[in-house]
Design a protein around this motif. Structure first.
Motif, PDB file in Angstrom:
ATOM      1  N   UNK A  13      -2.871  -2.258   6.382  1.00 50.68           N
ATOM      2  CA  UNK A  13      -1.629  -1.493   6.334  1.00 50.68           C
ATOM      3  C   UNK A  13      -0.685  -1.899   7.475  1.00 50.68           C
ATOM      4  N   UNK A  14      -1.241  -2.076   8.664  1.00 43.35           N
ATOM      5  CA  UNK A  14      -0.403  -2.464   9.799  1.00 43.35           C
ATOM      6  C   UNK A  14       0.249  -3.824   9.546  1.00 43.35           C
ATOM      7  N   UNK A  15      -0.522  -4.775   9.013  1.00 36.71           N
ATOM      8  CA  UNK A  15       0.021  -6.104   8.754  1.00 36.71           C
ATOM      9  C   UNK A  15       1.142  -6.035   7.722  1.00 36.71           C
ATOM     10  N   UNK A  16       0.933  -5.249   6.661  1.00 39.71           N
ATOM     11  CA  UNK A  16       1.982  -5.097   5.659  1.00 39.71           C
ATOM     12  C   UNK A  16       3.237  -4.468   6.262  1.00 39.71           C
ATOM     13  N   UNK A  17       3.047  -3.456   7.087  1.00 35.56           N
ATOM     14  CA  UNK A  17       4.182  -2.775   7.695  1.00 35.56           C
ATOM     15  C   UNK A  17       4.988  -3.727   8.579  1.00 35.56           C
ATOM     16  N   UNK A  53       0.853  -1.181   0.000  1.00 37.54           N
ATOM     17  CA  UNK A  53       0.000   0.000   0.000  1.00 37.54           C
ATOM     18  C   UNK A  53       0.897   1.242   0.000  1.00 37.54           C
ATOM     19  N   UNK A  54       0.643   2.228  -0.855  1.00 37.33           N
ATOM     20  CA  UNK A  54       1.473   3.443  -0.891  1.00 37.33           C
ATOM     21  C   UNK A  54       1.598   4.124   0.469  1.00 37.33           C
ATOM     22  N   UNK A  55       0.547   4.041   1.297  1.00 40.35           N
ATOM     23  CA  UNK A  55       0.617   4.670   2.615  1.00 40.35           C
ATOM     24  C   UNK A  55       1.648   3.958   3.502  1.00 40.35           C
TER      25      UNK A  55
END
Length: 570
Positions: free
Chosen positions: A521-525, A492-494
């Motif tokens: 987003x948290x999981x990707x981070x 995700x870009x964010x």
């Protein structure tokens, strides 16, 4: 009896804590305080009789003590000081045992030569616990601390091999064979190395597959005994096998253990080391009056005092003489050795730069060659950055305290041996006097040497440089953040925007937060941070194998990565 044992154990722990606190506030060596407190406790009316079996100390206490020290000692520091450590822990131990034995036999003819050499072997190994504790507190250079720690790990094995041969000779008309001792020593080293390496390799592989701190800690408890017992059964050196197992476990664990396991291991073994080390010194003080009573039946007080003075004087003289040789070589030896080695490395590097690998195998060889060149260059820089000066050799010579091994090994001399009680008492008194003499004067000597202290700004710059370097290596290995994918999907870009400029600063500043706009987003981070964290750890291990930075810097960066790893797993 069970209630008495529990009471003694509880009182011993309480006394150990009090002595440790008092030692830190006053600078007096804790072992010396414990011996004094043990002596005082023995005179309390109605105190129970306490007699520790020597085999319990050698097989039950010494292995975990040695393992606790070995597992924390960086292999690269041991390698860089291997020649001096080998000189002190092997050559000087054997020389000291033989010279002390000859002197005791000549001055006190009633003591057979073999028994005199046994006494020399008992008192020859130094114990770095008190010396390094004092040294770290008053600013002893890290390299000198490493030499003392490395020496105390290896010299135990050397001394016990000589002692075993000397004890065997006591029973055959006092004959002592230097040739047999040499053969025994060579097998002790080879056999111990094999046993220790195999045990460490197997236990590390098992612990790597367990995600349970309780099971990992339990296996860690058993490891020193798994190394000690088979080595002794093969008539090799059990204590050296334990040292090898600890060194290999520490080196492999830096990559294969989780941050939680490493931190648990450090705390656990520090606690075990504290309890066992203090317990032995306290028990010595408690038993000393009984040792004196036993020795009175066969030796006069004057002879005991004379023998203690002779042995201690010989040990001090031999240690100064033994360290004079490497000091003179370092001062008057080839002064341009570093320049010559650096010139050869430059020539080799030029040839390596012209290589054009044709396949993956040659590419691997090229990377290996460049790493070896970098490591050799870092070794030269280390010698120039942290040389052992004349002041350093003086401190090493004066740090000749005797400790746990001397106390335990002395009592392994068989009961019924003529003059056995005298020899045991002399060995224990030599250990006590060395603790008092060196422990009380070493802090003042180190301060008088006025060693240069590390520049905080320089250490901070090294830390930041190493962090940036391993971050760049991780990026080179994995690619930029905006090119990462999770399960085949681009980030995700964010998430990219959140992590791109903040991941390394977050590690350095200890910020414990990530982008949480949406659960996805948290999981990707978290996934990407773990990915980069693993790559950074691999890069740190490569840099550690080269050794361009100090051990303290590596430990600080590893601590940062460990804390971040634990946060991501929370």
């Amino acid at each position: 009896m069970s209630h008495e044992f529990v009471l003694i154990a509880a009182a011993g722990l309480a006394i150990s804590i009090v002595a440790s606190v008092f030692s830190r506030r006053t600078g007096v060596a804790a072992p010396l305080l414990l011996v004094a407190l043990g002596i005082g406790t023995s005179f309390i009316p109605a105190t129970p009789h306490l007699e520790l079996e020597p085999e319990l100390i050698l097989a039950g206490v010494l292995p975990p003590l040695l393992y606790a020290s070995a597992v924390q000692l960086p292999v690269i520091d041991l390698r860089r000081n291997l020649s001096l450590i080998s000189w002190l822990s092997v050559v000087m131990v054997i020389v000291s045992a033989v010279v002390v034995g000859l002197l005791v036999h000549l001055v006190f003819p009633a003591i057979p030569l073999a028994l005199g050499i046994a006494l020399g072997a008992v008192v020859s190994p130094t114990d770095a616990v008190a010396a390094t504790a004092v040294g770290r507190r008053v600013g002893l250079p890290p390299r000198l601390v490493t030499v003392l720690e490395g020496e105390s790990l290896v010299n135990d094995a050397s001394a016990l091999v000589v002692l075993r041969s000397a004890i065997a000779a006591v029973g055959v008309a006092g004959a002592f064979s230097l040739g047999d001792t040499t053969v025994d020593f060579l097998w002790a080293v080879v056999g111990a190395g094999l046993a220790g390496w195999v045990v460490a390799w197997v236990t590390v592989l098992v612990r790597e597959r367990l995600d349970d701190p309780v099971l990992n800690t339990t296996i860690s408890f058993v490891t020193p005994f798994l190394a000690y017992v088979p080595a002794e059964e093969m008539h090799a050196s059990g204590v050296l096998a334990v040292v090898v197992a600890g060194l290999v476990t520490g080196a492999m664990g830096a990559k294969r253990f989780s941050a939680r396991d490493r931190q648990t291991q450090t705390t656990t073994w520090a606690t075990i080391n504290f309890i066992l080390e203090n317990g032995v010194f306290l028990a010595l003080g408690y038993q000393l009056p009984m040792l004196i009573d036993d020795a009175k039946a066969e030796t006069s007080t004057g002879e005991v005092v004379g023998m203690v003075a002779l042995v201690l004087g010989a040990l001090v003289a031999l240690r100064f003489a033994g360290l004079a040789w490497p000091a003179l070589v370092g001062r008057y030896g080839p002064g341009d050795r570093g320049d010559r080695v650096r010139e050869r490395l430059d020539q080799i590097e030029q040839r390596v730069d012209t290589w054009e690998p044709k396949d993956d195998r040659e590419e691997t060889r090229l990377r290996w060659a460049r790493r070896r060149i970098a490591r050799a260059s870092a070794d030269i820089a280390f010698e120039e950055r942290e040389p052992i000066t004349a002041r350093g050799y003086v401190v090493l010579a004066w740090a000749g305290m005797r400790g746990v091994v001397t106390l335990a090994a002395a009592q392994t001399i068989p009961s019924g041996t003529p003059h056995r009680d005298t020899v045991v008492l002399v060995a224990c008194l030599v250990a006590m006097v060395s603790l008092a003499l060196f422990g009380l004067t070493l802090p003042a000597l180190i301060r008088r040497m006025d060693f240069p202290s590390a520049d905080p700004a320089e250490r901070r710059d090294d830390l930041l440089t190493l962090m940036r370097q391993i971050a760049e290596d991780a990026t080179d290995t994995l690619g930029p953040l905006d090119q990462q994918t999770v399960d085949g999907d681009p980030l995700d870009p964010a998430v990219v925007e959140s992590l791109k400029d903040r991941f390394l600063p977050m590690l350095l500043a200890g910020v414990h937060r990530v982008a949480e706009s949406r659960p996805g987003q948290r999981e990707q981070a978290l996934i990407v941070q773990r990915r980069y964290l693993d790559a950074m750890r691999d890069a740190l291990l490569r840099e550690r194998s080269i050794g361009a930075f100090s051990t303290e810097t590596f430990k600080q960066v590893e601590g940062f990565l460990d804390r971040e790893e634990q946060r991501l797993k929370a």
